[in-house]
Design a protein around this motif. Sequence first.
Motif, short mmCIF file in Angstrom:
data_model
loop_
_atom_site.label_atom_id
_atom_site.label_comp_id
_atom_site.label_asym_id
_atom_site.label_seq_id
_atom_site.Cartn_x
_atom_site.Cartn_y
_atom_site.Cartn_z
N ARG A 316 14.34 7.55 -7.39
CA ARG A 316 14.15 6.26 -8.07
C ARG A 316 13.39 5.35 -7.12
O ARG A 316 13.70 5.28 -5.93
CB ARG A 316 15.48 5.60 -8.43
CG ARG A 316 16.34 6.38 -9.40
CD ARG A 316 17.56 5.54 -9.80
NE ARG A 316 18.49 6.31 -10.61
CZ ARG A 316 19.56 6.94 -10.15
NH1 ARG A 316 19.82 6.88 -8.84
NH2 ARG A 316 20.34 7.62 -10.95
N SER A 318 12.41 1.39 -6.72
CA SER A 318 12.65 0.05 -7.23
C SER A 318 11.33 -0.69 -7.39
O SER A 318 10.36 -0.46 -6.66
CB SER A 318 13.58 -0.73 -6.29
OG SER A 318 12.98 -0.86 -5.01
N ARG A 344 13.22 0.83 -13.39
CA ARG A 344 12.75 1.43 -12.13
C ARG A 344 11.77 2.56 -12.45
O ARG A 344 11.82 3.17 -13.52
CB ARG A 344 13.92 2.00 -11.33
CG ARG A 344 14.98 0.97 -10.99
CD ARG A 344 16.06 1.58 -10.15
NE ARG A 344 17.14 0.63 -9.86
CZ ARG A 344 18.15 0.87 -9.04
NH1 ARG A 344 18.25 2.05 -8.45
NH2 ARG A 344 19.06 -0.03 -8.82
N SER A 493 23.87 3.07 -3.60
CA SER A 493 22.70 2.28 -4.03
C SER A 493 23.09 1.14 -4.92
O SER A 493 22.46 0.07 -4.90
CB SER A 493 21.72 3.21 -4.77
OG SER A 493 22.35 3.79 -5.91
#
Length: 496
Positions: A316, A318, A344, A493
């Motif tokens: 992922r 951001s 994302r 996270s």
Amino acid sequence: MTRISRTFGDTVQKEAVPAVSADVIFASTSSRFPSYRIGSNNQIIDAKENPKVLSMKEVVARETALLLEQQQRLSVRDLASKFEKGLAAAAKLSEEAKLREAASLEKHVLLKKLRDALESLKGRVAGRNKDDVVEAIAMVEALAVQLTQREGELIQEKAEVKKLANFLKQASQDAKKLVDEERAFARAEIENARAAVQRVEEALQEHEKMSRATGKQDLEELMKEVQEARRIIMLHQPSKVMDMEHELCALRIQLAEKSKRSLLLQKELARSKGVKDNLSNLYELDGAETLGSYLRIKPCSDIAPELSKCSIQWYRVSSEGGKKELISGACKSVYAPEPFDVGRSLQAEIIYDGQLIKLTTTGAIDPAAGLGNYVEALVRKHDVEFNVIVTQMNGVDQPSESIHVLHVGKMRMKLRKGKTAIAKEYYSSAMQLCGVRGGGNAATQALFWLAKKGFSVVLAFESERDRNAAIMLARRFAFDCNIMLAGPDDRTSLET
């Protein structure tokens, strides 16, 4: 000594049996409790009178007046009590008469002794004293005559008292008999009254039931008519809400087509401009970049190595700062975004023969249309059920495809088959929940749930919307319990 007159019997009888009021009614058909019957429209009708319809208030008022009138009359019990008092008085007089008879007998004996003494004294005296003795003897004889007369009167009075006592005794027995008859009659009348009241109550209850049933039936018929009218109106005059829904559906379809077209154009533009590393042109990401779809690594060149010989890892990225987070377990060529990926970008890293190839989505993952409103509607419920199929349990494939039910509640989650609970756990830090990371196009409808240490399942839902709604709903309820519910290695996270 008090003399008893001949009118004593009449006097005692008048005192013991006072005049009874003319309105006293003994056992007769006129004093019985009126019998009623239920006529038409559940009205109370007197059977002896004409079938005149009477209201409940009139019946109650009439019965109350009759009871008050009977209460004011002389009761048979009071009459019997007066007879008992008269009988007691007669017995007392009889005792007094016996005492008087004994006293009279003693007087006769005394007078005889006195006369004998005077007779013996008469032969002993002479002159004036003798005359006094003779006069005394005459007076004793006169007293004896008077005493005899008094005894005759006493005998007559005794006969009258005995006659009166017998009369009072018979009257008392008659009064007792009358009391028993009146008591039996009163009990019968009470039973009739209770039966009449019970009939009235049953009639009222039946009438109330019929009224309720009729009202309920009328209400159901009215509701059916209203629903039918609404259906006809909807068929002939569509509302503005329906028009807006159709327009929104059409706009969503157009937006999806344009998004897909834009994605293809962006990929073609990237190819036309060229990339420094020629290996990046060997693969591309195929699929809609929205929640509810899946992304697939697709070879775009004949010289591209087989993906089975490559090492794959999804990340992922951001939107702010470009921070990259590893998605634990996402190491296959197919990945289905889950709600945590919305907003994302996704990146796939392919390693082959020591060389690294990076594939990134053109933008952030978009949310599914209408999913947010659907989840908000489910949040209002205390417990939400989803039909699922258990495909894996503790890492072992399950051949059976029987339907299970997953309960997502405000405090816990439960998996059951029929009435048997397979797993039932409260939200805790040890629990994990996320979408299945890999597994082909079926990954969009499957999730991974680690209920507790040593027990995990992979569940397949009926649709992509149910799968994503279950994940969002469980995380929402767990957050209300101060628990961060996520997948493996995702909690770190989330906390950062």
